[in-house]
Design a protein around this motif. Structure first.
Motif, PDB file in Angstrom:
ATOM      1  N   THR A 100     -22.528 -31.034  24.554  1.00  0.00           N
ATOM      2  CA  THR A 100     -23.648 -31.807  24.270  1.00  0.00           C
ATOM      3  C   THR A 100     -23.892 -32.082  23.007  1.00  0.00           C
ATOM      4  O   THR A 100     -23.651 -31.248  22.092  1.00  0.00           O
ATOM      5  CB  THR A 100     -24.788 -31.876  25.290  1.00  0.00           C
ATOM      6  N   ARG A 101     -24.691 -33.040  22.573  1.00  0.00           N
ATOM      7  CA  ARG A 101     -25.085 -33.318  21.099  1.00  0.00           C
ATOM      8  C   ARG A 101     -25.777 -32.142  20.507  1.00  0.00           C
ATOM      9  O   ARG A 101     -25.525 -31.738  19.486  1.00  0.00           O
ATOM     10  CB  ARG A 101     -25.972 -34.325  21.120  1.00  0.00           C
ATOM     11  N   SER A 102     -26.604 -31.432  21.176  1.00  0.00           N
ATOM     12  CA  SER A 102     -27.191 -30.374  20.618  1.00  0.00           C
ATOM     13  C   SER A 102     -26.412 -28.867  20.538  1.00  0.00           C
ATOM     14  O   SER A 102     -26.754 -27.934  19.877  1.00  0.00           O
ATOM     15  CB  SER A 102     -28.504 -30.122  21.477  1.00  0.00           C
ATOM     16  N   GLY A 103     -25.378 -29.076  21.371  1.00  0.00           N
ATOM     17  CA  GLY A 103     -24.582 -27.841  21.632  1.00  0.00           C
ATOM     18  C   GLY A 103     -25.032 -26.727  22.732  1.00  0.00           C
ATOM     19  O   GLY A 103     -24.319 -25.783  22.737  1.00  0.00           O
ATOM     20  N   ARG A 104     -26.211 -27.006  23.088  1.00  0.00           N
ATOM     21  CA  ARG A 104     -26.647 -26.175  24.213  1.00  0.00           C
ATOM     22  C   ARG A 104     -26.093 -26.014  25.531  1.00  0.00           C
ATOM     23  O   ARG A 104     -26.127 -25.113  26.169  1.00  0.00           O
ATOM     24  CB  ARG A 104     -28.228 -26.528  24.361  1.00  0.00           C
ATOM     25  N   SER A 105     -25.340 -27.143  25.813  1.00  0.00           N
ATOM     26  CA  SER A 105     -24.546 -27.184  27.129  1.00  0.00           C
ATOM     27  C   SER A 105     -23.047 -27.494  26.802  1.00  0.00           C
ATOM     28  O   SER A 105     -22.786 -28.377  26.075  1.00  0.00           O
ATOM     29  CB  SER A 105     -25.134 -28.291  28.111  1.00  0.00           C
ATOM     30  N   THR A 106     -22.398 -26.609  27.816  1.00  0.00           N
ATOM     31  CA  THR A 106     -20.855 -26.845  27.640  1.00  0.00           C
ATOM     32  C   THR A 106     -20.190 -26.663  28.824  1.00  0.00           C
ATOM     33  O   THR A 106     -20.929 -26.227  29.912  1.00  0.00           O
ATOM     34  CB  THR A 106     -20.282 -25.665  26.665  1.00  0.00           C
TER      35      THR A 106
END
Length: 122
Positions: free
Chosen positions: A52-58
């Motif tokens: 995701t954009r924030s990098g918090r979810s993969t």
């Protein structure tokens, strides 16, 4: 318009590692989810991983979980794929994707890179 360019593919022996990069350019307002797909000869295209954009979810395909790591650098409009413990079955063309809002056309669209070949020898 948006262009995605992958780099880092090549030939590697089983057990080795590669790092793929994909950089986006163009009239970009914002990039949301980015990801990697792959297609092996005679196989359907499959999602490898995305972020995701924030990098918090993969998300990772079960076949690569624990071996591959996705990351991104929003300041560089770049997504990376670190591939470790490579197996011959990882051999495929790897495609980068980016969900993008353009500065002049705000509707979200998915863009694809041309692909980069990863070959893992046994």
């Amino acid at each position: 318009q948006v262009q995605l360019v992958e780099s880092g593919g090549g030939l590697v022996q089983a057990g080795g590692s590669l790092r793929l990069s994909c950089s986006a350019s163009g009239s970009i307002f914002s990039i949301y989810t980015m990801g990697w797909y792959r297609q092996a000869p005679g196989k359907e295209r499959e999602l490898v991983t995305n972020i995701t954009r924030s990098g918090r979810s993969t998300n990772y395909a079960d076949s690569v979980k624990g071996r591959f790591t996705i990351s991104r650098d929003n300041a560089k409009n770049t997504v990376y794929l670190e591939m470790n413990s490579l197996k011959p079955e990882d051999t495929a063309v790897y495609y980068c994707t980016a969900d993008v809002q353009l500065r002049t056309y705000m509707r979200l669209n998915r863009y694809w890179g041309p692909g980069t070949q990863v070959t893992v020898s046994s």
